[in-house]
Design a protein around this motif. Structure first.
Motif, PDB file in Angstrom:
ATOM      1  N   ASP A 120       0.809  -1.220   0.000  1.00 39.92           N
ATOM      2  CA  ASP A 120       0.000   0.000   0.000  1.00 39.92           C
ATOM      3  C   ASP A 120       0.836   1.261   0.000  1.00 39.92           C
ATOM      4  O   ASP A 120       0.455   2.273  -0.589  1.00 39.92           O
ATOM      5  CB  ASP A 120      -0.937   0.004   1.208  1.00 39.92           C
ATOM      6  CG  ASP A 120      -2.080  -0.984   1.049  1.00 39.92           C
ATOM      7  OD1 ASP A 120      -2.095  -1.697   0.032  1.00 39.92           O
ATOM      8  OD2 ASP A 120      -2.945  -1.054   1.926  1.00 39.92           O
ATOM      9  N   SER A 121       1.983   1.235   0.681  1.00 39.42           N
ATOM     10  CA  SER A 121       2.863   2.396   0.732  1.00 39.42           C
ATOM     11  C   SER A 121       4.205   1.955   1.286  1.00 39.42           C
ATOM     12  O   SER A 121       4.348   0.825   1.771  1.00 39.42           O
ATOM     13  CB  SER A 121       2.263   3.511   1.603  1.00 39.42           C
ATOM     14  OG  SER A 121       2.011   3.032   2.908  1.00 39.42           O
ATOM     15  N   VAL A 122       5.179   2.834   1.205  1.00 37.42           N
ATOM     16  CA  VAL A 122       6.501   2.544   1.754  1.00 37.42           C
ATOM     17  C   VAL A 122       6.976   3.776   2.521  1.00 37.42           C
ATOM     18  O   VAL A 122       6.728   4.913   2.107  1.00 37.42           O
ATOM     19  CB  VAL A 122       7.498   2.144   0.635  1.00 37.42           C
ATOM     20  CG1 VAL A 122       7.701   3.275  -0.366  1.00 37.42           C
ATOM     21  CG2 VAL A 122       8.817   1.684   1.218  1.00 37.42           C
ATOM     22  N   HIS A 123       7.621   3.512   3.651  1.00 37.09           N
ATOM     23  CA  HIS A 123       8.031   4.607   4.527  1.00 37.09           C
ATOM     24  C   HIS A 123       9.478   4.409   4.968  1.00 37.09           C
ATOM     25  O   HIS A 123      10.026   3.307   4.908  1.00 37.09           O
ATOM     26  CB  HIS A 123       7.138   4.659   5.771  1.00 37.09           C
ATOM     27  CG  HIS A 123       5.685   4.574   5.468  1.00 37.09           C
ATOM     28  ND1 HIS A 123       5.025   5.572   4.797  1.00 37.09           N
ATOM     29  CD2 HIS A 123       4.763   3.612   5.719  1.00 37.09           C
ATOM     30  CE1 HIS A 123       3.754   5.232   4.656  1.00 37.09           C
ATOM     31  NE2 HIS A 123       3.567   4.046   5.204  1.00 37.09           N
TER      32      HIS A 123
ATOM     33  N   LEU B 247      13.898   1.207   4.809  1.00 35.86           N
ATOM     34  CA  LEU B 247      12.539   1.249   4.301  1.00 35.86           C
ATOM     35  C   LEU B 247      11.646   0.258   5.047  1.00 35.86           C
ATOM     36  O   LEU B 247      12.124  -0.755   5.568  1.00 35.86           O
ATOM     37  CB  LEU B 247      12.509   0.904   2.811  1.00 35.86           C
ATOM     38  CG  LEU B 247      13.354   1.760   1.872  1.00 35.86           C
ATOM     39  CD1 LEU B 247      13.348   1.137   0.481  1.00 35.86           C
ATOM     40  CD2 LEU B 247      12.830   3.177   1.820  1.00 35.86           C
ATOM     41  N   ALA B 248      10.357   0.549   5.048  1.00 35.12           N
ATOM     42  CA  ALA B 248       9.365  -0.386   5.589  1.00 35.12           C
ATOM     43  C   ALA B 248       8.138  -0.340   4.706  1.00 35.12           C
ATOM     44  O   ALA B 248       7.594   0.737   4.429  1.00 35.12           O
ATOM     45  CB  ALA B 248       8.996  -0.011   7.022  1.00 35.12           C
ATOM     46  N   MET B 249       7.691  -1.499   4.241  1.00 38.10           N
ATOM     47  CA  MET B 249       6.501  -1.586   3.401  1.00 38.10           C
ATOM     48  C   MET B 249       5.256  -1.698   4.275  1.00 38.10           C
ATOM     49  O   MET B 249       5.285  -2.296   5.347  1.00 38.10           O
ATOM     50  CB  MET B 249       6.563  -2.813   2.485  1.00 38.10           C
ATOM     51  CG  MET B 249       7.540  -2.712   1.349  1.00 38.10           C
ATOM     52  SD  MET B 249       7.507  -4.246   0.356  1.00 38.10           S
ATOM     53  CE  MET B 249       8.517  -3.765  -1.049  1.00 38.10           C
ATOM     54  N   ARG B 250       4.165  -1.159   3.780  1.00 37.67           N
ATOM     55  CA  ARG B 250       2.871  -1.251   4.467  1.00 37.67           C
ATOM     56  C   ARG B 250       2.021  -2.280   3.740  1.00 37.67           C
ATOM     57  O   ARG B 250       1.767  -2.179   2.550  1.00 37.67           O
ATOM     58  CB  ARG B 250       2.197   0.120   4.428  1.00 37.67           C
ATOM     59  CG  ARG B 250       0.768   0.130   4.956  1.00 37.67           C
ATOM     60  CD  ARG B 250       0.709   0.492   6.413  1.00 37.67           C
ATOM     61  NE  ARG B 250      -0.644   0.924   6.766  1.00 37.67           N
ATOM     62  CZ  ARG B 250      -1.397   0.337   7.663  1.00 37.67           C
ATOM     63  NH1 ARG B 250      -0.941  -0.712   8.327  1.00 37.67           N
ATOM     64  NH2 ARG B 250      -2.599   0.797   7.943  1.00 37.67           N
ATOM     65  N   PHE B 251       1.603  -3.331   4.441  1.00 40.58           N
ATOM     66  CA  PHE B 251       0.772  -4.412   3.911  1.00 40.58           C
ATOM     67  C   PHE B 251       1.363  -5.058   2.643  1.00 40.58           C
ATOM     68  O   PHE B 251       0.711  -5.109   1.607  1.00 40.58           O
ATOM     69  CB  PHE B 251      -0.646  -3.923   3.596  1.00 40.58           C
ATOM     70  CG  PHE B 251      -1.456  -3.582   4.802  1.00 40.58           C
ATOM     71  CD1 PHE B 251      -1.385  -4.339   5.959  1.00 40.58           C
ATOM     72  CD2 PHE B 251      -2.306  -2.485   4.787  1.00 40.58           C
ATOM     73  CE1 PHE B 251      -2.133  -4.020   7.084  1.00 40.58           C
ATOM     74  CE2 PHE B 251      -3.067  -2.149   5.914  1.00 40.58           C
ATOM     75  CZ  PHE B 251      -2.971  -2.928   7.053  1.00 40.58           C
TER      76      PHE B 251
END
Length: 525
Positions: A483-486, A495-499
């Motif tokens: 869904d997004s990356v932060h 980095l950390a991926m969302r879902f």
């Protein structure tokens, strides 16, 4: 008795259908006695916790009774510590007194035992039990039943057992404590509904269906953003305020600043978010909110670094007046009158999107890559606030996911039904120096046939083993949707991926052509 509980767990494990599980739990709740059935219900719904009993102590206890290497090999094969210990524990054929142990007795002793004495107590219990009872004991003591029973299903089973509406059970559930003696007395007609006067208790959320029909008449619906925080319910009695998650968990201790700022009497529904440092005070990414989730205590520094606020979009009660039977349009007017009375630093109202038609709404939706926006919501203007998902009333329309081609790096055995398969995959992207840095982990998105193929790849291409984890040849490319990356300081890639979930297995693509970390960095919102 403990034996009846162990038989229930055993039957639940081998029953796949939802209706079958409901029948099993309902039958047990009607046949068992207090307080055993209440403690079992608490265990099934995740409401039972024994802080002095740790999984590591269970492992150490087992390795004192059996060969350490045998235990580790067995744990790697079985995939579950409780099941491994229950099966490998030496039998004592002279003892049959487990028939006299009740769940209530075990709960009382586990609740009173110290951390240092807990392994000894467990061992004493296990010495007089068979393997099924040992498994039930360890699941009870350490939590995480993993028998395919959600909290909602267990509550539904209670409702079916005593012919009551599930909504009635949901409303009183979170105001009561295990072993729920008042709940069973009410269910059996031995007492009136528990009196919750003055208690800030949870009401069931209204939920949305994923949008599939793009031919809805927009004149009948209103659109607003689907915010990427966590949905919460705020309940204020004038004397006390509680914050509840969508599952009914009390999260007030993690967000006392929000609770303290809510000085109204009523019940509201909204999205819990954190202010963004670089978005002019707007919402930050979900990653920022995660810094506070699950904490029992929050320092003043964390409150200052991650200031929480709530974007409200519905109201259930205004003072003691129940508004849930009103239409969305009428409730919105009530909400617009309610919000200005609240602290503007902590509460605002979700804006309505002005869309001419679906095509226009789609343009608005696809154009949003704000860190806190997950998509749009469509709510029928005449819809009352109804517990659960009702077709035709509320819809969620998530924005299209981001996609990246990643390389599988590590694989781990799953749990439960997947304990025999390598089904959890860590994957990475390339740096400019030709190194692979992990960027995420996923265990969903593939079919059963694809799982078998990926499991076979892992077994045939393992280069190193770390207990239940295997490092594999860097040749398998996975298309990962997220869904997004932060930004994240906890990961080497930053980095950390969302879902994240696996959307496609790219057997057609060489690993060298997978995406780079810098490509994902450009997707950061």
């Amino acid at each position: 008795m403990m034996q009846a509980f162990s038989e229930l767990l055993d039957n639940l494990i081998y029953t796949r259908s939802r209706n079958g599980k409901l029948r099993l739990i309902s039958y047990y709740l009607k046949q068992a006695s207090d307080p055993d059935r209440g403690w079992v219900l608490a265990a099934l719904t995740g409401e039972l916790d024994f802080p002095t009993v740790k999984a590591s102590a269970v492992r150490n206890m087992a390795m004192e009774r059996v060969d350490e290497t045998l235990f580790r090999l067995s744990r790697d094969f079985v995939g579950d510590t409780a099941e491994t210990v229950a099966l490998i524990w030496p039998e004592n054929p002279e003892n049959t007194s487990q028939e006299h142990l009740s769940v209530g007795q075990i709960v009382d002793e586990l609740a009173a035992v110290s951390r240092s004495e807990a392994p000894k107590l467990l061992a004493n219990f296990m010495d007089i039990m068979g393997s099924n009872e040992r498994y039930a004991l360890l699941k009870l003591a350490t939590g995480g039943m993993r028998v395919g029973v959600s909290a909602r299903l267990a509550k539904t089973a209670f409702a079916q057992a005593f012919a009551m509406p599930i909504e009635d059970i949901e409303e009183v559930w979170h105001a009561l404590s295990p072993p729920y003696l008042e709940l069973f007395a009410w269910g059996e007609g031995r007492a009136d509904r528990p009196d919750l006067t003055g208690i800030p208790f949870f009401r069931s959320f209204m939920l949305a269906h994923p949008l599939e029909d793009k031919k809805l008449d927009m004149a009948d619906y209103v659109a607003e953003w689907k915010w990427d925080g966590i949905r919460i319910q705020i309940v204020g009695t004038g004397q006390e305020t509680k914050l509840f998650s969508r599952g009914g968990d009390d999260i007030t201790s993690a967000f006392p600043d929000v609770a303290d700022a809510f000085d109204a009497i009523g019940v509201v529904d909204g999205e819990l978010l954190v202010r963004g440092e670089f978005q002019g005070g707007e919402a930050a990414s979900f990653n920022a909110l995660q810094q506070r989730l699950g904490r029992k205590k929050v320092s003043a520094k964390m409150r200052a670094d991650y200031p929480a606020f709530v974007r409200l979009y519905d109201i259930l009660f205004d003072k003691e007046t129940d508004l849930r039977e009103l239409s969305w349009t009428e409730r919105r007017k009530k909400l617009e009158a309610f919000v200005p009375k609240l602290n503007p630093e902590r509460f605002d109202i979700s804006a309505i999107l002005e869309a001419r038609d679906f095509e226009h709404l789609n343009e608005i939706r696809d154009g949003a890559r704000d860190a806190a926006i997950e998509g749009v919501m469509l709510k029928r203007r005449d819809s009352p606030y109804i517990s659960g998902r009702k077709t035709g009333l509320w819809y969620k329309w998530k924005r299209n996911p981001l996609v990246a081609d990643c390389v599988m790096m590590y694989a781990q055995r799953g749990s439960g039904k997947r304990s025999s398969f390598y089904s959890d995959y860590t994957f990475g992207c390339w740096t400019d120096d030709g190194e692979l840095y992990p960027v995420g982990k996923a265990y969903s998105g593939f079919t059963n046939e694809e799982l078998k193929m990926l499991d076979r790849f892992v077994r045939q291409n393992t280069i190193k083993r770390f207990g239940p984890v295997r490092e594999v040849e860097k040749t398998m490319v996975l298309e990962v949707a997220f869904d997004s990356v932060h930004q994240s300081k906890r990961h080497k890639s930053g980095l950390a991926m969302r879902f994240p979930r696996i959307s496609r297995i790219r057997t057609d693509k060489p690993a060298a052509e997978a995406d780079h970390v810098k490509t994902l960095q450009k997707m950061i919102t």
